[in-house]
Enzyme design. Structure first.
Site, mmCIF file in Angstrom:
data_model
loop_
_atom_site.group_PDB
_atom_site.id
_atom_site.type_symbol
_atom_site.label_atom_id
_atom_site.label_comp_id
_atom_site.label_asym_id
_atom_site.label_seq_id
_atom_site.Cartn_x
_atom_site.Cartn_y
_atom_site.Cartn_z
ATOM 1 N N SER B 149 0.848 -1.200 0.000
ATOM 2 C CA SER B 149 0.000 0.000 0.000
ATOM 3 C C SER B 149 0.885 1.252 0.000
ATOM 4 O O SER B 149 1.799 1.340 -0.823
ATOM 5 C CB SER B 149 -0.939 -0.049 1.206
ATOM 6 O OG SER B 149 -1.835 1.037 1.198
ATOM 7 N N ASP B 319 -9.126 -4.743 -5.846
ATOM 8 C CA ASP B 319 -8.627 -3.537 -5.187
ATOM 9 C C ASP B 319 -9.127 -2.300 -5.939
ATOM 10 O O ASP B 319 -8.814 -2.113 -7.108
ATOM 11 C CB ASP B 319 -7.088 -3.570 -5.179
ATOM 12 C CG ASP B 319 -6.464 -2.487 -4.293
ATOM 13 O OD1 ASP B 319 -7.128 -1.487 -3.995
ATOM 14 O OD2 ASP B 319 -5.289 -2.657 -3.908
ATOM 15 N N HIS B 352 -8.172 -4.098 -1.309
ATOM 16 C CA HIS B 352 -6.884 -3.511 -0.961
ATOM 17 C C HIS B 352 -6.305 -4.098 0.318
ATOM 18 O O HIS B 352 -5.081 -4.167 0.487
ATOM 19 C CB HIS B 352 -7.026 -1.991 -0.836
ATOM 20 C CG HIS B 352 -5.723 -1.299 -0.619
ATOM 21 N ND1 HIS B 352 -4.728 -1.298 -1.568
ATOM 22 C CD2 HIS B 352 -5.221 -0.616 0.439
ATOM 23 C CE1 HIS B 352 -3.673 -0.629 -1.108
ATOM 24 N NE2 HIS B 352 -3.943 -0.212 0.113
#
Lengths: 374, 374
Positions: B149, B319, B352
Site C-alpha cells: 500500500s 482492489d 486492498h
C-alpha cells in the site's frame, strides 16, 4: 427547512389518511408532477417516469417552463422518449423536497414543517402515491413505466402493488433490493449529515449560517464517487492540479487536485438545493426496500407475477451502486413470468449516473423499445 | 494529541536538521522500529518492511512483546517471511503517531506537540528516514525491501533515492502515484476530520469529550469501504439485520443492517487509536507522491533505473484504491530496467486489505520469492 419546487410543477392531493407502510398517516399530502406531450383520446399513450433520489418533476423543457429539465436530451419532440407521440408524466417522489410532501413540508396538524416527525418513508409509499396520481389524472393503463435508480425500485413496487396499471416497463440501473456496499455508502452519507452539529437533530435553520452545509457537502461528494467510475476519472482528471485562485498554496489540506475541485463544485451546487431531512428519508427508504419481502415471498416470485407485455432492462458495467448483476436479476425474474424482456448491458464509463449523462448510449435502445410498443 | 507506541518499539534519532522535501526541518526526530529474527555475521540477511498508513512497527509477536503484530501470520519462525532465516526490520513511517516523529510528537522548539505546525510530509521523507534507520543499524545492503500500500510507494522512493541499498523488492498493492478516485476517497476522509468542530483546526484536546470522534469514525468507515470489496460484503453480510440490543427499534436512522454494525465497530476501534492530525498528513502524502515527478522524469525511467536482482509485484483484482493495473505498471517498468520480475494478480475478494487478511493467498508467492533470493 425549505422546499425547492420548479415553477410549472403541478399537484394532486392525496386522500386524507394516506397510510404509510411502516406506520403513520399523512393528511392533505401532495404529489407533484409535470406532464409533457398530448394525451390522446383513448388516454393510452401515457409514459410514467419515476425518478431517482434527487430529481424534481421538471424532466424536460416545455411551454410553461422553458428551462432544461433533468432528462432534457432524453425526453422531448423527436427525442428517445418522444413527446410527439407519448404523453410523459414525471412524478416527484413522495418524501422529496421538490414539490411532493416530505419532511420539509408543513405538517397540517402543527403548522410547522414535519422535519424528523415525518413518518418513516418506504418505496411502497412512493409507488402508491404515484399510482394515486395516475388514477387522479384519469389514466386507466400506462403504456409504459420508466424508472431509473431508486425509480427502478419504485417502478417494480408500483407494478406488483397495482397489477394491470402498466403494460410495459423500462427499468434502468435498478434493483430488487440494495446490497451491503450501497447500503454502506448511503449510511455514511446520512452519518455525515447527522454528524454536522448544524443539522441539530433535524431542526436546522435554513439560512447561510445554520444550514448543515459541511455534512451535505460530504454526503454529495461521497455520492459523486459512487455515481461515476474510477475509469472515467482517470481519463478526465488524471493527476491534473487546480490552477489559479482555486488553489491555496499555503493551505496543504485544501483542494489541490482537479478531482477535488470538481467534487467541491458539485457539492456546493447541491448543498443549497436539497433539504437534508428529505435526503435522509429518501436515502433510507432505498436501503430498506426489498421486493421479495414487500410481496411476502421471493423476489423471483414477485417478478414472475408481473407478466407485462414487454420490458427493457438496462444496466451499466461500471455501476458500483446498483451493479449490473442486479439488473440481470430483474431481467431473469421477469422472463420467468412470461414477460418478453430485452436486457442491455451498456459499456459506459459513467457508472450509475450514465443514464443522466450518456444519452448517446441510452437513447437508442429506449427509442427502439418504445417504437416496438407503440 | 497522543502517540500510540507499542511497548517494545525501539528508536533511532535522525540527525538534527532533517530536511523535509516540501520545506521545513525536523530537529531530534525519531524513527521507530522493531526487529525480529537474528542478524547474521555478514549482516546481509535483512528484510525491511515499510508499512501502509496506519500500522505501527510491531509487525509480529517476539520475545519482548508477545502480543500479535499487524502481520502476525506473515512474519515469524516458519512463516512466509521466515524469521528463522531473515532479520526482519519493520519501520513506523515518519509522520505517524506510533513512535516515529509526527504531528502528535513534541516539537523541541516549543515543548508542545507539533499539531498542524508539523511540516508537510512527503513519501520521500518517509523513505529517507527509513534509509537513515538502515544505516544506523549498520546494514549496508538489504536483501529485500517489502512495501505494501503506502509502503509500496515508500519502497519505490527508497530504492530510487538510495541506489544500491537493496537487492530485491516485494511490492504489494502499491503504485507509482495515486489516481483520482483514490485521491477523492482520501480527500473526503480528511474533509470528514477537518469538518468535525472538535478537531479545532488541529488543536483538539485528547479526551473523550473533545476528541473529533465523529470525523474519525466517518473517515475510517469510508476507508473500510475502499479496503474491502463489494463482492466480499455481498457474501458476508447480504441484507442481514442487526439483532438484539445493537438495533434501536425507534431510531430509524441508526444502524439496522449488519454491514452498518460492522463499520461502526471498526470505526469505534480505530477512532481512539490514531492521532487525527497524523492521519491528515499521512493521507495527503499518499496523494502527492509521484515517482516520475520525484525523479524529474517519467515513472518508467525511474523504475528502469532501479535494476534490482529480482522483484515480486503483487496486486489484487478487487482492489479499488490501488487498482491492479497500477501494479502491472510497476512490474512492466521494472522489467524494462532488467529486473527479473514476477507479477502476481491474486483473485482475493478482500480488495486492498487482502495482504493483511488473506495470508493464505499472499503467503505462498512471498515465501517462494524469498526462497529464491536466499
Amino acid at each position: 427547512m425549505r422546499e425547492f419546487i420548479p415553477p410549472a410543477t403541478r399537484f394532486i392531493t392525496l386522500p386524507d389518511g394516506f397510510t404509510m407502510r411502516r406506520g403513520g398517516v399523512l393528511d392533505g399530502a401532495r404529489v407533484a408532477y409535470e406532464a409533457v406531450g398530448r394525451l390522446n383520446e383513448a388516454r393510452d399513450n401515457v409514459v410514467l417516469v419515476l425518478t431517482g433520489m434527487s430529481p424534481d418533476a421538471h424532466i424536460t423543457a416545455h411551454e410553461e417552463d422553458a428551462t432544461p429539465g433533468w432528462w432534457e436530451h432524453m425526453v422531448g419532440p423527436g427525442r428517445p422518449i418522444d413527446t410527439d407521440r407519448w404523453y410523459v408524466i414525471c412524478v416527484n417522489a413522495l418524501g422529496s423536497c421538490k414539490g411532493s410532501t416530505g419532511p420539509a413540508s408543513v405538517d397540517p396538524t402543527t403548522g410547522e414543517p414535519y422535519g424528523m416527525r415525518f413518518p418513516q418513508l418506504s418505496i411502497e409509499d412512493v409507488a402508491d402515491a404515484a399510482a394515486i396520481l395516475v388514477r387522479a389524472l384519469e389514466v386507466d393503463t400506462l403504456a409504459c413505466v420508466v424508472g431509473a435508480s431508486m425509480g427502478g425500485m419504485s417502478a417494480l413496487s408500483l407494478l406488483v402493488r397495482h397489477p394491470g396499471l402498466a403494460r410495459n416497463l423500462i427499468n434502468i440501473s435498478g434493483a430488487v433490493h440494495a446490497l451491503p456496499y450501497a447500503i454502506a455508502v448511503r449510511s455514511l452519507q446520512r452519518e455525515a449529515i447527522r454528524s454536522d452539529p448544524r443539522w441539530s437533530h433535524g431542526r436546522y435553520r435554513d439560512d447561510a449560517l445554520h444550514y448543515p452545509r459541511s455534512g451535505m457537502r460530504l454526503a454529495r461528494k461521497l455520492g459523486m464517487m459512487t455515481y461515476r467510475s474510477a475509469r472515467e476519472w482517470d481519463q478526465r482528471f488524471g493527476r491534473a492540479r487546480l490552477t489559479g485562485n482555486r488553489r491555496s498554496e499555503n493551505r496543504p489540506f485544501d483542494p489541490e487536485f482537479r478531482v477535488e475541485g470538481y467534487l467541491q463544485a458539485h457539492a456546493d451546487r447541491f448543498a443549497h438545493h436539497f433539504d437534508p431531512n428529505s435526503y435522509l428519508y429518501l436515502s433510507r427508504c432505498i436501503d430498506l426496500f426489498d421486493l421479495g419481502e414487500s410481496c411476502g415471498g421471493t423476489q423471483d416470485a414477485a417478478l414472475a407475477r408481473l407478466s407485462l407485455d414487454a420490458a427493457l432492462v438496462i444496466g451499466v458495467e461500471t455501476d458500483t451502486l446498483f451493479p449490473l448483476h442486479q439488473q440481470r436479476q430483474i431481467a431473469d425474474g421477469l422472463r420467468k413470468g412470461g414477460t418478453e424482456v430485452q436486457f442491455k448491458a451498456l459499456e459506459s464509463d459513467e457508472g450509475h449516473d450514465a443514464f443522466l449523462v450518456d444519452v448517446a448510449r441510452f437513447g437508442p435502445p429506449i427509442a427502439k423499445f418504445l417504437s416496438l410498443i407503440w
